[in-house]
Enzyme design. Structure first.
Site, PDB file in Angstrom:
ATOM      1  CG  ASP A 250      63.652  86.188  58.716  1.00 28.81           C
ATOM      2  OD1 ASP A 250      63.367  87.311  59.160  1.00 28.81           O
ATOM      3  OD2 ASP A 250      64.034  85.255  59.436  1.00 28.81           O
TER       4      ASP A 250
ATOM      5  CD  GLU B 260      62.722  77.266  55.317  1.00 30.23           C
ATOM      6  OE1 GLU B 260      61.640  77.209  55.929  1.00 30.23           O
ATOM      7  OE2 GLU B 260      63.141  76.342  54.596  1.00 30.23           O
TER       8      GLU B 260
END
Length: 696
Positions: free
Chosen positions: A82, A86
């Site tokens: 993504d 993160e």
């Protein structure tokens, strides 16, 4: 034959992307993070520049072997996690494990999972962004230091199983502070006076506005009576009429926090449910012949920016569907809600505006469709022309008292034709029409209605209100809100009653200790400033080690003081009159994530628990012997059932009233919605509206 390996986080995402890239690419999923700090220890070498000690996450061995084997059979490896901190950290850990060169252009990012967006992304791979990685590392280490240093202290001094965290502690304190406000609130009396009027067959209302040309609050019955005494009975003279045109502008496209708030208001979704469904819509849904397609852009964002391409698509769609008059003169660009907002990717929008909710209905679950419809309508309305309202304000004199009537009607619907933003009290805007009135008109009243009121305390936090408060204070970031709300409930620091947070005794005790020994953790400005520092690390403006060092210097001293001075506290459970039907001991009151329940005082030898039932004073309509009691489902939802269960299996999600239906004699139930409460028959079509005291 495939010559490239692409690694994403989830199988659903892998399936969608694999269809777009074709046979030259193998697409596999890492199933999220592959390395993390160990659970059994702090895992941070404070003395060595806060170096983390990463280990492979348990259970990931077979996945990693599969990825390693696949990487040896191809020329290129692309990491397509993504497009956030993160995701960048996942890519970095994968590169480390697969022994890729960090300077290679192996990182691929896209804001939407559509064929064109994915193919474009693979044309411009980049290096792993270490600023993003370091920002994620700094947050992870910071939270680990706070959690793993304070939590053992709480276990030792209070009870096992407790935890502390930067964002969660502030969230619990906000809930406690609000409860204290409510407890200390002193209601103040005030009065209103409403005149029920009629002009040329059209009824309307006017409310007391001023006395002798001066606005005076009606704080007592005496003040109210002075107004009545100053009036000329039921006769009113129109003194002033103001008519003007007012524009109303659409709300910006969703960001993570506003999506969570609006889904809570309009759909009743918890923040965690909203994010789970949004993830499904982002990663891809099977659309028949079209194949698997990502329906919305990335859902973790605090930017309202929209790409020019998407704006142009929206303009064409709006023109064709609603007409050119519904398109604004210039494309709408929304400014950032706060100065800390990141602008890495767009606001949340449909990947193709042509996929309207109606056309998606055959392919989506009910929950997916409802959330997609919300995102689609919000985006389309955000690109539409402003609404135009005709407003009318009329002052009417009766003796020395002035009453005011207001009305409005939609002259041009604009964006309101598609969507109107909700509000926290659940009410919808009401458009009141006034008759044609002119200065000098004499109006007679049907009734003058004075009413006593009392000011109300601030409301408890719902999930939507709490997310908004955290966002406005700069606490946490898009990815933290949903897990934070889950954590504070799981730890027993707060409970939910009627969809509102209430603090537990345990939560109040923990926060009291935190305020005493770690005040900076609970200081809103300090925590918001820490978020800014992490953003600066992401932007390459701050060194992540220095950010951690500046925090840890004072934190370490606080820990030493707390270790010495924090006293051990024993929490005593409140004993009930209820006897355990399994072992005969008294049961005690416990607080769970959905409120109080009864548990055996003999725990852990006896693990018997019981719900606390509430008799609503209605006889069971099925067996005519038992009493209807209020219960909670395993997920905390209130329902109603017979206390003779399992002998009688009567159950209802809606509250039985004890009143018979005038048509068929079946017991009526209360149906509650954002528009009010209705009495409804479960067996026939009978229904009647109920006015609460404030509306009556």
């Amino acid at each position: 034959m495939a010559d490239s390996l692409v690694i994403v986080e989830s199988p659903a995402k892998a399936k969608t992307i694999g269809k777009y890239l074709g046979s030259k690419y193998i697409v596999k999923a890492s199933m999220g993070h592959i390395r993390d700090l160990p659970k059994s220890q702090t895992g941070v070498d404070v003395e060595n520049n806060f170096q983390p000690k990463y280990i492979t996450i348990r259970g990931k061995g077979s996945v990693l072997k599969e990825l390693k084997d696949a990487s040896k059979k191809v020329k290129n490896v692309f990491l397509a996690a993504d497009p956030d901190r993160e995701g960048e950290a996942i890519a970095w850990h994968l590169a480390h494990y697969l022994e890729l060169n960090e300077s290679d252009t192996c990182r691929v990012v896209f804001n939407e999972i559509t064929k064109q967006a994915v193919k474009d992304a693979f044309k411009t791979p980049r290096k792993i962004n270490m600023d993003l990685v370091n920002a994620q590392q700094a947050r992870r280490i910071l939270d680990r230091l706070v959690g793993y240093k304070i939590s053992p202290l709480l276990w030792k001094k209070v009870k096992k199983g407790l935890s502390a965290g930067r964002v969660q502690s502030v969230a619990v304190k906000l809930i406690i502070d609000r409860e204290n406000e409510i407890d200390s609130f002193i209601p103040e009396e005030y009065w209103s006076i409403t005149a029920k009027l009629m002009h040329e067959g059209t009824p309307f209302e006017a409310k007391y506005y001023s006395l002798d040309g001066e606005k005076r609050e009606l704080g007592s019955e005496q003040a109210m009576q002075q107004v009545l005494d100053a009036m000329e009975g039921g006769s009113f003279l129109v003194a002033d009429v103001k008519e003007k045109e007012r524009q109303r502008h659409p709300a910006a496209p969703f960001i993570t926090s506003t999506l969570q708030q609006e889904a809570a208001r309009k759909l009743g979704y918890r923040a965690s449910k909203t994010m789970s469904i949004a993830q499904q819509l982002y990663e891809g849904v099977e659309l028949g012949k079209e194949g698997t397609v990502g329906l919305i852009t990335y859902m973790r964002t605090d930017s309202t920016r929209i790409s020019p391409v998407a704006q142009e698509e929206a303009k064409e769609y709006i023109t064709e569907r609603y007409g050119a008059s519904f398109v604004p003169e210039q494309p709408r660009n929304y400014t950032k809600k706060n100065s800390n907002a990141q602008d890495a990717h767009e606001g949340i929008r449909p990947t193709a505006v042509s996929r309207d909710p109606e056309s998606m209905k055959p392919y989506l679950t009910r929950d997916q469709l409802r959330l997609y419809k919300l995102v689609w309508e919000r985006f389309v309305s955000s690109q539409m022309a402003s609404a135009v309202l005709d407003t009318m304000t009329v002052d009417l004199n009766s003796g020395k008292a002035t009453f005011r009537a207001t009305g409005s009607k939609i002259k041009f619907a604009g964006f309101m034709k598609v969507y109107v933003e909700g509000n926290d009290d659940g009410t919808e805007e009401e458009f009141k029409f006034l008759p044609a009135l002119a200065v000098g008109d004499r109006i007679s009243s049907d009734a003058i209605e004075p009413k006593q009121h009392f000011t109300q305390p601030p409301p408890r936090y719902s999930e939507a209100r709490l997310v908004r408060a955290l966002e406005e204070l700069g606490i946490g970031r898009p990815s933290t809100y949903a897990p934070t709300l889950e954590t504070i409930q799981k730890r027993g620091y707060v409970a939910i009653e009627e969809k509102r947070f209430i603090p537990t005794e345990l939560g109040e005790l923990v926060i009291q200790l935190m305020v005493e020994f770690f005040p900076e953790i609970l200081d809103v400005e300090f925590t918001a400033h820490m978020e800014e520092d992490l953003d600066h690390v992401e932007e390459g403006k701050e060194d992540w080690v220095k950010v951690l060092a500046s925090f840890y210097d004072s934190f370490e001293k606080r820990l030493e003081v707390a270790e010495e001075e924090m006293k051990e506290i024993e929490i005593q459970d409140e004993v009930s009159d209820e006897i355990c039907d399994k072992c005969g001991r008294h049961m005690v009151y416990k607080m769970g994530r959905f409120g109080k329940f009864l548990a055996c005082s003999g725990f852990p030898e006896c693990r018997n628990t019981k719900p606390i039932v509430k008799d609503i004073g209605v006889t069971c309509p099925k067996c005519h012997e038992g009493k209807i009691i209020e219960r909670r489902s395993k997920k905390g939802r209130i329902f109603y059932g017979c206390d003779q269960y399992p002998g009688c299996d009567y159950v209802s999600w809606d509250k039985p009233t004890g009143k018979p239906c005038p048509k068929c004699e079946t017991m009526l139930v209360e149906k509650r919605s954002k528009n009010g409460t209705r009495l409804q028959c479960p067996s026939c079509d009978y229904s009647e509206e109920v006015q609460d005291e404030e509306q009556a």
